[in-house]
Design a protein around this motif. Sequence first.
Motif, PDB file in Angstrom:
ATOM      1  N   VAL A 161       0.891  -1.240  -0.027  1.00 16.79           N
ATOM      2  CA  VAL A 161       0.023   0.028  -0.026  1.00 16.79           C
ATOM      3  C   VAL A 161       0.835   1.236  -0.172  1.00 16.79           C
ATOM      4  O   VAL A 161       1.914   1.154   0.525  1.00 16.79           O
ATOM      5  CB  VAL A 161      -1.105   0.110   1.065  1.00 16.79           C
ATOM      6  N   GLY A 162       0.361   2.479  -0.596  1.00 14.51           N
ATOM      7  CA  GLY A 162       1.227   3.651  -0.684  1.00 14.51           C
ATOM      8  C   GLY A 162       0.753   4.704   0.178  1.00 14.51           C
ATOM      9  O   GLY A 162      -0.766   4.811   0.472  1.00 14.51           O
ATOM     10  N   ALA A 163       1.565   5.557   0.686  1.00 15.96           N
ATOM     11  CA  ALA A 163       1.216   6.590   1.658  1.00 15.96           C
ATOM     12  C   ALA A 163       1.201   7.656   0.722  1.00 15.96           C
ATOM     13  O   ALA A 163       2.051   7.772  -0.233  1.00 15.96           O
ATOM     14  CB  ALA A 163       2.367   6.724   2.814  1.00 15.96           C
ATOM     15  N   PRO A 164       0.655   8.804   0.933  1.00 14.11           N
ATOM     16  CA  PRO A 164       0.711  10.104   0.444  1.00 14.11           C
ATOM     17  C   PRO A 164       2.153  10.649   0.053  1.00 14.11           C
ATOM     18  O   PRO A 164       2.976  10.642   1.011  1.00 14.11           O
ATOM     19  CB  PRO A 164      -0.179  11.004   1.139  1.00 14.11           C
ATOM     20  N   THR A 165       2.346  11.362  -0.983  1.00 12.16           N
ATOM     21  CA  THR A 165       3.649  11.860  -1.498  1.00 12.16           C
ATOM     22  C   THR A 165       3.183  13.318  -1.893  1.00 12.16           C
ATOM     23  O   THR A 165       2.239  13.778  -2.537  1.00 12.16           O
ATOM     24  CB  THR A 165       4.382  11.375  -2.604  1.00 12.16           C
ATOM     25  N   ALA A 166       4.128  14.468  -1.501  1.00 14.32           N
ATOM     26  CA  ALA A 166       3.789  15.632  -2.030  1.00 14.32           C
ATOM     27  C   ALA A 166       4.064  15.587  -3.398  1.00 14.32           C
ATOM     28  O   ALA A 166       4.705  15.127  -4.101  1.00 14.32           O
ATOM     29  CB  ALA A 166       5.368  16.624  -1.529  1.00 14.32           C
TER      30      ALA A 166
END
Length: 327
Positions: free
Chosen positions: A282-287
């Motif tokens: 799963v992916g976490a938010p990135t700028a």
Amino acid sequence: MAAAFLVVALVSIRQDRRRFRNAVLLGLAVACLILALLGDIDRLPPETAAVVVFFVLLAPLFAVFVLAVFLLANGITMIRRESRSLGNLLSFLAGLGLLTLVVLLITAQYTQHPAIGAVAVSALAAVSYLSFLFCCYLGYAFLYSRLRARPGVDFVIVLGSRIIDGRIPPLLASRLDKAITLYRNERDRGGDPFVIASGGQGPDETQPEAHAMADYLLAHGVPADKLLREDRSTTTAQNLTLSRELMQHHRPGYRCVVVTNNFHAFRAAILARTAKVNGQVVGAPTALYYWPSATIREFAAVIMEHRLVNLSVTGLLAVTGFLAALP
């Protein structure tokens, strides 16, 4: 053909959603559908046919120009906010490459010079192949990020990234926060998962990433007896392989979820499959400003993992296009 590719893609996704071939099969399904629609365009009213031709043929050319300008602007932002490493310059270089291709095609059309035309066709053939693969990667990476990992996991693995002066930067903090949320959700469902902080020590780091990550996790409520540290890895592949050894030691027959940033999730999933890790990513938010260069870097890494096939096809298309365009 579009339906056949779609069926094969769905079967492949059901078997294992972590394969790159899933992206290519879905891309081929879409490409065949577009070609089929163009083959029947003469059945449409002339006004509708003109609109379809514009969006299928002309709009992509305009989109390439707009994309090139966007990538150049993003590259300048990356230079201002991040270090001037090759990875951070990828969006700028990609934008410059696309703009160069557009100028080359216009020059070939305007001059009608045979050599320039041959070079332009050769470049267009090579870029078209890589662009198709990139669109497949981008589309499936977006789809993969929307596929939720099933609950009931035994481990939550957090992949490390560079720490700065012993501190957790925002990029890594977003991964850790996502892992904490997943850990708490599992506990709320009655589970008893471990959290694995995975990351060794880089040449410019004062301590292994896993130790700084563990301190962050402890400070945010993860119990010490539910926290494991994998502090030897220096690559994503090693993160996953060494974490798998930890999981097999503590709970044979485990199931896990791996946490990274959203731009990295699909490639990490491909590597997890290669490392025989039983779990999804799963992916976490990135700028937002960081996302384009990071995504291009991940795509380049996937291409280079299959470099023999991709470089051979790219070279073959380039040579074929050059020879075909010569008078």
